[in-house]
Write a protein that holds these residues in place. Structure first.
Motif, PDB file in Angstrom:
ATOM      1  N   GLU A   1     -17.836 -23.324  31.164  1.00 11.47           N
ATOM      2  CA  GLU A   1     -16.919 -24.160  31.946  1.00 11.47           C
ATOM      3  C   GLU A   1     -16.349 -25.312  31.128  1.00 11.47           C
ATOM      4  O   GLU A   1     -15.192 -25.686  31.299  1.00 11.47           O
ATOM      5  CB  GLU A   1     -17.635 -24.699  33.180  1.00 11.47           C
ATOM      6  CG  GLU A   1     -17.947 -23.623  34.212  1.00 11.47           C
ATOM      7  CD  GLU A   1     -18.803 -24.114  35.366  1.00 11.47           C
ATOM      8  OE1 GLU A   1     -19.258 -25.281  35.345  1.00 11.47           O
ATOM      9  OE2 GLU A   1     -19.022 -23.320  36.299  1.00 11.47           O
ATOM     10  N   LEU A   2     -17.153 -25.870  30.234  1.00 11.40           N
ATOM     11  CA  LEU A   2     -16.692 -27.001  29.424  1.00 11.40           C
ATOM     12  C   LEU A   2     -15.787 -26.562  28.282  1.00 11.40           C
ATOM     13  O   LEU A   2     -15.009 -27.353  27.764  1.00 11.40           O
ATOM     14  CB  LEU A   2     -17.888 -27.773  28.867  1.00 11.40           C
ATOM     15  CG  LEU A   2     -18.738 -28.497  29.898  1.00 11.40           C
ATOM     16  CD1 LEU A   2     -20.002 -29.041  29.256  1.00 11.40           C
ATOM     17  CD2 LEU A   2     -17.955 -29.600  30.584  1.00 11.40           C
ATOM     18  N   GLY A   3     -15.909 -25.301  27.898  1.00  9.10           N
ATOM     19  CA  GLY A   3     -15.053 -24.779  26.834  1.00  9.10           C
ATOM     20  C   GLY A   3     -15.269 -25.508  25.527  1.00  9.10           C
ATOM     21  O   GLY A   3     -16.389 -25.790  25.127  1.00  9.10           O
TER      22      GLY A   3
ATOM     23  N   LEU B   1     -27.816 -21.811  34.015  1.00  3.21           N
ATOM     24  CA  LEU B   1     -27.042 -23.012  34.334  1.00  3.21           C
ATOM     25  C   LEU B   1     -26.332 -23.548  33.100  1.00  3.21           C
ATOM     26  O   LEU B   1     -25.113 -23.790  33.116  1.00  3.21           O
ATOM     27  CB  LEU B   1     -27.957 -24.098  34.924  1.00  3.21           C
ATOM     28  CG  LEU B   1     -27.315 -25.479  35.070  1.00  3.21           C
ATOM     29  CD1 LEU B   1     -26.253 -25.466  36.161  1.00  3.21           C
ATOM     30  CD2 LEU B   1     -28.374 -26.526  35.350  1.00  3.21           C
ATOM     31  N   TYR B   2     -27.070 -23.704  32.007  1.00  2.00           N
ATOM     32  CA  TYR B   2     -26.461 -24.293  30.814  1.00  2.00           C
ATOM     33  C   TYR B   2     -25.518 -23.333  30.094  1.00  2.00           C
ATOM     34  O   TYR B   2     -24.538 -23.773  29.495  1.00  2.00           O
ATOM     35  CB  TYR B   2     -27.535 -24.853  29.880  1.00  2.00           C
ATOM     36  CG  TYR B   2     -28.084 -26.143  30.447  1.00  2.00           C
ATOM     37  CD1 TYR B   2     -27.273 -27.272  30.523  1.00  2.00           C
ATOM     38  CD2 TYR B   2     -29.371 -26.218  30.948  1.00  2.00           C
ATOM     39  CE1 TYR B   2     -27.739 -28.455  31.075  1.00  2.00           C
ATOM     40  CE2 TYR B   2     -29.849 -27.392  31.496  1.00  2.00           C
ATOM     41  CZ  TYR B   2     -29.023 -28.501  31.565  1.00  2.00           C
ATOM     42  OH  TYR B   2     -29.494 -29.665  32.117  1.00  2.00           O
ATOM     43  N   GLU B   3     -25.767 -22.033  30.171  1.00  2.00           N
ATOM     44  CA  GLU B   3     -24.801 -21.082  29.614  1.00  2.00           C
ATOM     45  C   GLU B   3     -23.493 -21.140  30.398  1.00  2.00           C
ATOM     46  O   GLU B   3     -22.404 -21.091  29.818  1.00  2.00           O
ATOM     47  CB  GLU B   3     -25.376 -19.665  29.630  1.00  2.00           C
ATOM     48  CG  GLU B   3     -26.441 -19.427  28.580  1.00  2.00           C
ATOM     49  CD  GLU B   3     -27.104 -18.068  28.671  1.00  2.00           C
ATOM     50  OE1 GLU B   3     -27.643 -17.633  27.651  1.00  2.00           O
ATOM     51  OE2 GLU B   3     -27.100 -17.445  29.754  1.00  2.00           O
ATOM     52  N   THR B   4     -23.606 -21.281  31.717  1.00  2.00           N
ATOM     53  CA  THR B   4     -22.417 -21.384  32.565  1.00  2.00           C
ATOM     54  C   THR B   4     -21.676 -22.686  32.300  1.00  2.00           C
ATOM     55  O   THR B   4     -20.439 -22.704  32.183  1.00  2.00           O
ATOM     56  CB  THR B   4     -22.810 -21.277  34.055  1.00  2.00           C
ATOM     57  OG1 THR B   4     -23.521 -20.056  34.248  1.00  2.00           O
ATOM     58  CG2 THR B   4     -21.582 -21.299  34.953  1.00  2.00           C
TER      59      THR B   4
ATOM     60  N   GLY C   1     -21.687 -30.777  23.490  1.00  2.00           N
ATOM     61  CA  GLY C   1     -22.401 -29.615  22.975  1.00  2.00           C
ATOM     62  C   GLY C   1     -23.649 -29.357  23.808  1.00  2.00           C
ATOM     63  O   GLY C   1     -24.295 -30.292  24.286  1.00  2.00           O
ATOM     64  N   ILE C   2     -23.978 -28.108  23.989  1.00  2.00           N
ATOM     65  CA  ILE C   2     -25.175 -27.738  24.751  1.00  2.00           C
ATOM     66  C   ILE C   2     -26.022 -26.831  23.862  1.00  2.00           C
ATOM     67  O   ILE C   2     -25.584 -25.754  23.468  1.00  2.00           O
ATOM     68  CB  ILE C   2     -24.812 -27.032  26.064  1.00  2.00           C
ATOM     69  CG1 ILE C   2     -24.050 -27.983  26.978  1.00  2.00           C
ATOM     70  CG2 ILE C   2     -26.062 -26.488  26.741  1.00  2.00           C
ATOM     71  CD1 ILE C   2     -23.518 -27.338  28.246  1.00  2.00           C
ATOM     72  N   THR C   3     -27.219 -27.300  23.559  1.00  2.00           N
ATOM     73  CA  THR C   3     -28.193 -26.503  22.822  1.00  2.00           C
ATOM     74  C   THR C   3     -29.307 -26.139  23.792  1.00  2.00           C
ATOM     75  O   THR C   3     -29.971 -27.019  24.347  1.00  2.00           O
ATOM     76  CB  THR C   3     -28.776 -27.289  21.626  1.00  2.00           C
ATOM     77  OG1 THR C   3     -27.725 -27.641  20.735  1.00  2.00           O
ATOM     78  CG2 THR C   3     -29.818 -26.465  20.884  1.00  2.00           C
ATOM     79  N   ILE C   4     -29.504 -24.860  24.017  1.00  2.00           N
ATOM     80  CA  ILE C   4     -30.542 -24.396  24.938  1.00  2.00           C
ATOM     81  C   ILE C   4     -31.806 -24.130  24.127  1.00  2.00           C
ATOM     82  O   ILE C   4     -31.803 -23.329  23.199  1.00  2.00           O
ATOM     83  CB  ILE C   4     -30.094 -23.129  25.690  1.00  2.00           C
ATOM     84  CG1 ILE C   4     -28.816 -23.426  26.500  1.00  2.00           C
ATOM     85  CG2 ILE C   4     -31.214 -22.621  26.591  1.00  2.00           C
ATOM     86  CD1 ILE C   4     -28.155 -22.208  27.094  1.00  2.00           C
TER      87      ILE C   4
END
Length: 143
Positions: free
Chosen positions: A33-35, A26-29, A40-43
């Motif tokens: 999508e956010l480009g 989900l977060y990789e996708t 920022g998304i840190t998993i």
């Protein structure tokens, strides 16, 4: 906050593993999508962390030989990574080697997992207990 079992096939946690794999995807996708937005998304995919759940007697007996990191050290690494804008943080860092092992030697990983976590006393009567039963603290079990 996901878990390393989102990409490592840890036995007897199949539903938990699947839910963590779903979070990672989900977060990789979302990141795709956010480009290049300001979001920022840190998993976070931690290994075993010392907590009330990992320190109860059944879990300790089954998992006590696996190195665990303190919750405080793990938390500090997560905050530091997120502040830097890292895409992933795996803590403790030795857990990264499990990913490489899984990719390069999947049969070996499966064999070791079966040997370490599935092999049971063949003389014991079959049980109908759920696989995770032994890891659930006694006070959480319902009769």
């Amino acid at each position: 906050m996901a878990s390393s079992v989102g990409w490592y096939p840890f036995p007897r946690f199949s539903f938990y593993n699947a839910s963590k794999a779903a979070l990672i995807t989900l977060y990789e996708t979302l990141r795709t999508e956010l480009g290049n937005s300001n979001i920022g998304i840190t998993i976070v995919t931690p290994g075993l962390v010392k907590s009330a759940l990992s320190q109860n007697e059944p879990a300790k007996a089954a998992l006590g030989w696996i190195p665990m990191e303190s919750a405080e050290k793990c938390g500090k690494a997560i905050v530091k990574s997120a502040c830097r804008g890292d895409k992933y943080v795996v803590e403790p860092s030795w857990v990264n080697s499990l990913y490489a092992l899984k990719v390069m030697c999947p049969d070996l990983v499966e064999f070791c997992n079966r040997f370490l976590f599935i092999t049971a006393d063949k003389t014991a009567p079959p049980t109908t207990d759920a696989p995770l039963q032994s890891f659930v603290p006694t006070e959480l079990k319902s009769d």
